[in-house]
Design an enzyme around this catalytic site. Structure first.
Site, PDB file in Angstrom:
ATOM      1  N   GLU A   4     -16.480 -98.831 -29.584  1.00  0.00           N
ATOM      2  CA  GLU A   4     -15.952 -99.432 -30.816  1.00  0.00           C
ATOM      3  C   GLU A   4     -14.581 -98.856 -31.161  1.00  0.00           C
ATOM      4  O   GLU A   4     -13.646 -99.583 -31.488  1.00  0.00           O
ATOM      5  CB  GLU A   4     -16.913 -99.155 -31.991  1.00  0.00           C
ATOM      6  CG  GLU A   4     -18.299 -99.757 -31.822  1.00  0.00           C
ATOM      7  CD  GLU A   4     -19.301 -98.789 -31.208  1.00  0.00           C
ATOM      8  OE1 GLU A   4     -18.938 -98.044 -30.257  1.00  0.00           O
ATOM      9  OE2 GLU A   4     -20.450 -98.767 -31.666  1.00  0.00           O
TER      10      GLU A   4
ATOM     11  N   CYS B 136     -22.196 -95.516 -33.995  1.00  0.00           N
ATOM     12  CA  CYS B 136     -22.566 -94.171 -34.427  1.00  0.00           C
ATOM     13  C   CYS B 136     -21.891 -93.840 -35.761  1.00  0.00           C
ATOM     14  O   CYS B 136     -21.052 -94.597 -36.261  1.00  0.00           O
ATOM     15  CB  CYS B 136     -22.171 -93.156 -33.356  1.00  0.00           C
ATOM     16  SG  CYS B 136     -20.403 -92.805 -33.292  1.00  0.00           S
TER      17      CYS B 136
ATOM     18  N   CYS C 105     -18.046 -93.787 -35.700  1.00  0.00           N
ATOM     19  CA  CYS C 105     -17.457 -95.130 -35.634  1.00  0.00           C
ATOM     20  C   CYS C 105     -17.593 -95.855 -36.965  1.00  0.00           C
ATOM     21  O   CYS C 105     -16.692 -96.575 -37.377  1.00  0.00           O
ATOM     22  CB  CYS C 105     -18.101 -95.948 -34.517  1.00  0.00           C
ATOM     23  SG  CYS C 105     -17.584 -95.388 -32.878  1.00  0.00           S
TER      24      CYS C 105
HETATM   25 ZN    ZN Z   1     -19.360 -94.336 -32.025  1.00  0.00          ZN
END
Ligand code: ZN
Length: 135
Positions: free
Chosen positions: A57, A93, A96
């Site tokens: 990402e 996560c 991100c």
């Molecule tokens: Zn991440």
């Protein structure tokens, strides 16, 4: 001009397999970021022996941001283990989520996809990270 989300899913799958740099986890993630003017930026998770690995990402975002793009429409992300043919639904996560929340609108959409049920899931960044950190 509109974008075909199924083509983007195929693009995310393809780059995550062909360009994989997931030597530690063997878990390949593919992300496709679409700007408001339908420019497309891709990302894969890039792992290294230190602790500086970067997620798909953020790779897509830094590619776009470094090229001067700042208005983002949505992102699609999915992943799979090397020994599994099927991609599965994944969530960004925590790093991100914070990163995305600072560079996209609060209603920026994040899609994820599962090959198991052929379903696309839709989330907004402010659903995934309510109350993000702000200076
Ligand atoms: Zn991440």
């Amino acid at each position: 001009m509109s974008v075909d989300i199924y083509k983007l899913i195929e693009k995310a799958k393809k780059i995550s397999i062909s360009n994989t740099c997931s030597k530690h986890t063997n878990f390949s993630v593919g992300a496709v970021l679409v700007t408001k003017d339908n420019q497309i930026f891709t990302g894969i998770n890039i792992e290294n022996d230190g602790i500086q690995s970067i997620c798909a990402e953020r790779v897509a975002f830094v590619k776009a941001l470094s090229e001067g793009y700042k208005d983002f429409k949505f992102m699609i992300v999915m992943g799979k283990k090397k020994d599994n043919k099927l991609f599965r639904k994944i969530f960004p996560c925590g790093y991100c989520r914070q990163f995305i929340s600072e560079y996209a609108d609060k209603d920026f959409k994040i899609y994820t996809y599962s090959d198991t049920n052929k379903k696309i899931y839709e989330y907004k960044i402010n659903e995934l990270l309510p109350g993000n950190f702000k200076l």
